[in-house]
Motif scaffolding. Structure first.
Motif, PDB file in Angstrom:
ATOM      1  N   TYR A   1       0.807  -1.220   0.000  1.00 50.52           N
ATOM      2  CA  TYR A   1       0.000   0.000   0.000  1.00 50.52           C
ATOM      3  C   TYR A   1       0.839   1.268   0.000  1.00 50.52           C
ATOM      4  O   TYR A   1       0.327   2.351  -0.235  1.00 50.52           O
ATOM      5  N   GLU A   2       2.123   1.195   0.295  1.00 48.47           N
ATOM      6  CA  GLU A   2       2.980   2.374   0.243  1.00 48.47           C
ATOM      7  C   GLU A   2       3.461   2.608  -1.185  1.00 48.47           C
ATOM      8  O   GLU A   2       4.029   1.707  -1.814  1.00 48.47           O
ATOM      9  N   THR A   3       3.239   3.796  -1.685  1.00 54.48           N
ATOM     10  CA  THR A   3       3.581   4.091  -3.085  1.00 54.48           C
ATOM     11  C   THR A   3       4.541   5.255  -3.250  1.00 54.48           C
ATOM     12  O   THR A   3       4.750   5.743  -4.353  1.00 54.48           O
ATOM     13  N   ASP A   4       5.143   5.729  -2.146  1.00 58.81           N
ATOM     14  CA  ASP A   4       6.108   6.824  -2.273  1.00 58.81           C
ATOM     15  C   ASP A   4       7.310   6.353  -3.091  1.00 58.81           C
ATOM     16  O   ASP A   4       7.674   5.178  -3.081  1.00 58.81           O
ATOM     17  N   SER A   5       7.948   7.287  -3.784  1.00 56.43           N
ATOM     18  CA  SER A   5       8.884   6.913  -4.844  1.00 56.43           C
ATOM     19  C   SER A   5      10.340   6.774  -4.432  1.00 56.43           C
ATOM     20  O   SER A   5      11.097   6.028  -5.072  1.00 56.43           O
TER      21      SER A   5
ATOM     22  N   GLY B   1       7.124  11.790   5.293  1.00 54.02           N
ATOM     23  CA  GLY B   1       7.592  10.956   6.386  1.00 54.02           C
ATOM     24  C   GLY B   1       7.185  11.418   7.767  1.00 54.02           C
ATOM     25  O   GLY B   1       6.692  10.622   8.570  1.00 54.02           O
ATOM     26  N   PRO B   2       7.386  12.684   8.122  1.00 56.79           N
ATOM     27  CA  PRO B   2       7.080  13.107   9.496  1.00 56.79           C
ATOM     28  C   PRO B   2       5.615  12.969   9.887  1.00 56.79           C
ATOM     29  O   PRO B   2       5.315  12.692  11.058  1.00 56.79           O
ATOM     30  N   THR B   3       4.690  13.172   8.942  1.00 55.84           N
ATOM     31  CA  THR B   3       3.262  13.164   9.313  1.00 55.84           C
ATOM     32  C   THR B   3       2.437  12.136   8.561  1.00 55.84           C
ATOM     33  O   THR B   3       1.230  12.031   8.784  1.00 55.84           O
ATOM     34  N   GLY B   4       3.054  11.351   7.677  1.00 54.27           N
ATOM     35  CA  GLY B   4       2.316  10.330   6.957  1.00 54.27           C
ATOM     36  C   GLY B   4       1.227  10.909   6.081  1.00 54.27           C
ATOM     37  O   GLY B   4       1.425  11.915   5.396  1.00 54.27           O
ATOM     38  N   ARG B   5       0.045  10.292   6.086  1.00 50.90           N
ATOM     39  CA  ARG B   5      -1.099  10.805   5.335  1.00 50.90           C
ATOM     40  C   ARG B   5      -1.656  12.076   5.960  1.00 50.90           C
ATOM     41  O   ARG B   5      -2.502  12.747   5.360  1.00 50.90           O
TER      42      ARG B   5
ATOM     43  N   THR C   1     -11.491  -3.779  11.546  1.00 46.86           N
ATOM     44  CA  THR C   1     -10.382  -4.715  11.488  1.00 46.86           C
ATOM     45  C   THR C   1      -9.216  -4.051  10.792  1.00 46.86           C
ATOM     46  O   THR C   1      -9.358  -3.480   9.714  1.00 46.86           O
ATOM     47  N   ALA C   2      -8.050  -4.120  11.404  1.00 47.16           N
ATOM     48  CA  ALA C   2      -6.873  -3.463  10.843  1.00 47.16           C
ATOM     49  C   ALA C   2      -5.942  -4.477  10.205  1.00 47.16           C
ATOM     50  O   ALA C   2      -5.787  -5.599  10.679  1.00 47.16           O
ATOM     51  N   ASN C   3      -5.322  -4.094   9.111  1.00 47.08           N
ATOM     52  CA  ASN C   3      -4.273  -4.884   8.468  1.00 47.08           C
ATOM     53  C   ASN C   3      -3.107  -3.945   8.232  1.00 47.08           C
ATOM     54  O   ASN C   3      -2.940  -3.400   7.155  1.00 47.08           O
ATOM     55  N   GLY C   4      -2.319  -3.730   9.286  1.00 46.07           N
ATOM     56  CA  GLY C   4      -1.292  -2.709   9.219  1.00 46.07           C
ATOM     57  C   GLY C   4      -1.934  -1.362   8.940  1.00 46.07           C
ATOM     58  O   GLY C   4      -3.017  -1.049   9.432  1.00 46.07           O
ATOM     59  N   ALA C   5      -1.270  -0.556   8.121  1.00 50.43           N
ATOM     60  CA  ALA C   5      -1.776   0.775   7.788  1.00 50.43           C
ATOM     61  C   ALA C   5      -2.520   0.797   6.462  1.00 50.43           C
ATOM     62  O   ALA C   5      -2.748   1.866   5.898  1.00 50.43           O
ATOM     63  N   SER C   6      -2.917  -0.359   5.973  1.00 54.81           N
ATOM     64  CA  SER C   6      -3.508  -0.427   4.635  1.00 54.81           C
ATOM     65  C   SER C   6      -4.760   0.428   4.499  1.00 54.81           C
ATOM     66  O   SER C   6      -4.977   1.068   3.471  1.00 54.81           O
ATOM     67  N   THR C   7      -5.609   0.466   5.545  1.00 52.83           N
ATOM     68  CA  THR C   7      -6.836   1.250   5.433  1.00 52.83           C
ATOM     69  C   THR C   7      -6.545   2.748   5.391  1.00 52.83           C
ATOM     70  O   THR C   7      -7.273   3.511   4.770  1.00 52.83           O
ATOM     71  N   ILE C   8      -5.462   3.164   6.044  1.00 55.00           N
ATOM     72  CA  ILE C   8      -5.077   4.574   6.002  1.00 55.00           C
ATOM     73  C   ILE C   8      -4.728   4.985   4.581  1.00 55.00           C
ATOM     74  O   ILE C   8      -5.152   6.030   4.084  1.00 55.00           O
ATOM     75  N   PHE C   9      -3.967   4.149   3.898  1.00 53.96           N
ATOM     76  CA  PHE C   9      -3.543   4.481   2.545  1.00 53.96           C
ATOM     77  C   PHE C   9      -4.650   4.254   1.518  1.00 53.96           C
ATOM     78  O   PHE C   9      -4.608   4.810   0.425  1.00 53.96           O
ATOM     79  N   ALA C  10      -5.648   3.444   1.865  1.00 60.51           N
ATOM     80  CA  ALA C  10      -6.767   3.221   0.959  1.00 60.51           C
ATOM     81  C   ALA C  10      -7.732   4.386   0.942  1.00 60.51           C
ATOM     82  O   ALA C  10      -8.503   4.556  -0.012  1.00 60.51           O
ATOM     83  N   ASP C  11      -7.716   5.217   1.995  1.00 64.36           N
ATOM     84  CA  ASP C  11      -8.614   6.366   2.069  1.00 64.36           C
ATOM     85  C   ASP C  11      -8.285   7.378   0.974  1.00 64.36           C
ATOM     86  O   ASP C  11      -7.123   7.562   0.601  1.00 64.36           O
ATOM     87  N   SER C  12      -9.297   8.048   0.477  1.00 61.81           N
ATOM     88  CA  SER C  12      -9.122   9.014  -0.615  1.00 61.81           C
ATOM     89  C   SER C  12      -8.404  10.278  -0.174  1.00 61.81           C
ATOM     90  O   SER C  12      -8.131  11.149  -0.984  1.00 61.81           O
ATOM     91  N   ALA C  13      -8.100  10.400   1.083  1.00 55.32           N
ATOM     92  CA  ALA C  13      -7.464  11.564   1.722  1.00 55.32           C
ATOM     93  C   ALA C  13      -8.493  12.489   2.334  1.00 55.32           C
ATOM     94  O   ALA C  13      -8.145  13.432   3.044  1.00 55.32           O
ATOM     95  N   SER C  14      -9.786  12.228   2.118  1.00 54.88           N
ATOM     96  CA  SER C  14     -10.818  13.061   2.732  1.00 54.88           C
ATOM     97  C   SER C  14     -10.866  12.868   4.248  1.00 54.88           C
ATOM     98  O   SER C  14     -11.404  13.701   4.969  1.00 54.88           O
TER      99      SER C  14
END
Length: 396
Positions: free
Chosen positions: A283-287, A383-387, A343-356
């Motif tokens: 789920y992490e897509t940073d380059s 990095g410092p603040t994530g999403r 149910t959590a699977n690591g941070a996957s749900t955080i990155f799946a959010d549209s950012a809203s």
């Protein structure tokens, strides 16, 4: 790891809690325009961890409660539950008895009584052993507790209060490990999962070298495992870099005359980093980082914009204090996960959010990284603040 240089050479103070306690060397450091006592001293060895709690103080390490005076019984000046729920648009109820676990080293004899003072101060429902809300165990699930340690007791007080602030209806499981070794802390995390925790908050860490054998302790599918990203600025920290956890960074949180009513920047000492040990989750897509990148999400961590906590002061006597560190952010976000029941699977749900579901933190830095997002906040992921910081619980 690159460690920040502070404007004041660290001074050391020694705190004791009664005859059965371990002495804790604590350091006073300058951070921005203020000073903090570092609850758990730096310099842990490989295979060990330190807590990330910081306590607002003066230059000599005297702990602040009010604006300019040390008054242990005064109404606290740091942010309370209503402030924090306002800042992150979090509901004042929910949780329905879900168990949020806190894993920390050493004992804390006054955990339940200190928690009662905090919750009574802010009108939160009682959380006691008698009513089934509070439970304290050792790393094996038993009731033979380790000796007290001032710094880690302060960390435990902070963790208990932040979970309470964000999820007053949650049950709290406090797991106390025998030492600061990653082996024992990992055993505590496993015990928390075995005892049915929906959330496990971990406000500690250290360097990544030699940690791969401990990573499985933080892999509990279906459990939200939150971990503080660190308080030394830019530089990867374990277990925050484990790719099965939710790494929580820190911000400076201030009131503002905008629609939200609050403003945030990256905290200059909050942790971030590109792992050299752990693989990048899908789920992490940073380059720029080809391995696991921390943090995933963030919340208040700057002790200069800190939170009110009731717990042991420098001499072990309980008092009100103002705390910071990403040790604030991990249990705060953990409490919000307690509200969601997802149910959590690591941070996957955080990155799946549209950012809203997040406040994008776009300014501030925690170190030197060539101006990249590794240590510099900007639009989108950094990095410092994530999403970013949560807007309610939907993005979690």
């Amino acid at each position: 790891m690159i460690v920040r240089a502070f404007g004041l050479a660290a001074a050391t103070i020694v705190a004791l809690v009664g005859g059965a306690s371990i002495a804790s060397a604590q350091q006073v450091e300058r951070n921005g325009n203020g000073y903090n006592v570092i609850a758990c001293a730096r310099g842990v060895g490989q295979g060990e961890a330190r807590c990330y709690a910081r306590i607002k103080s003066d230059a000599r390490g005297n702990l602040f409660v009010g604006k300019n005076a040390i008054t242990p019984n005064a109404v606290p000046s740091g942010y309370g539950p209503a402030d924090l729920r306002s800042a992150y648009n979090s509901p004042s109820s929910g949780g329905n008895g879900r168990v949020v676990a806190i894993v920390d080293a050493y004992g804390y004899s006054n955990a339940e009584s200190d928690l009662a003072v905090y919750r009574a101060q802010y009108g939160l429902p009682a959380c006691t052993t008698a009513n089934g809300c509070f439970k304290k165990v050792n790393q094996s699930g038993g009731t033979s507790y380790p000796r007290n340690n001032t710094g880690w007791d302060q960390e435990q007080a902070l963790d208990l209060d932040m979970v309470s602030a964000m999820c007053p209806d949650c049950k709290i499981l406090l797991v106390q490990t025998s030492s600061t070794s990653l082996a024992n802390l990992g055993a505590g995390a496993n015990e928390a999962a075995a005892l049915g925790a929906s959330v496990i908050s971990n406000s500690y860490g250290g360097g990544e070298s030699g940690t791969s054998s401990y990573a499985s302790a933080y892999n509990h599918p279906g459990v939200a495992v939150t971990v503080s990203s660190g308080d030394s600025g830019y530089g990867a920290q374990f277990p925050a870099t484990a790719n099965t956890v939710i790494a929580v960074g820190g911000t400076s949180l201030t009131r503002a005359s905008n629609t939200r009513g609050w403003s945030e920047t990256a905290w200059n000492s909050g942790g971030s980093g590109c792992s050299t040990v752990y693989a990048k989750p899908s789920y992490e897509t940073d380059s720029l980082c080809t391995m696991r990148m921390e943090a995933d999400i963030s919340a208040v961590g700057d002790p200069n914009t800190g939170v009110a906590v009731y717990g042991p002061g420098s001499t072990g006597k309980s008092q009100w204090m103002v705390f910071g560190g990403t040790s604030v952010a991990s249990p705060l976000i953990g409490g919000m996960y307690g509200v969601t029941g997802k149910t959590a699977n690591g941070a996957s749900t955080i990155f799946a959010d549209s950012a809203s579901g997040f406040n994008d933190v776009t300014s501030g830095s925690n170190g030197s990284c060539g101006g990249t997002y590794f240590c510099t906040a900007g639009a989108g992921y950094d990095g410092p603040t994530g999403r970013g910081t949560p807007i309610g619980v939907a993005g979690l």
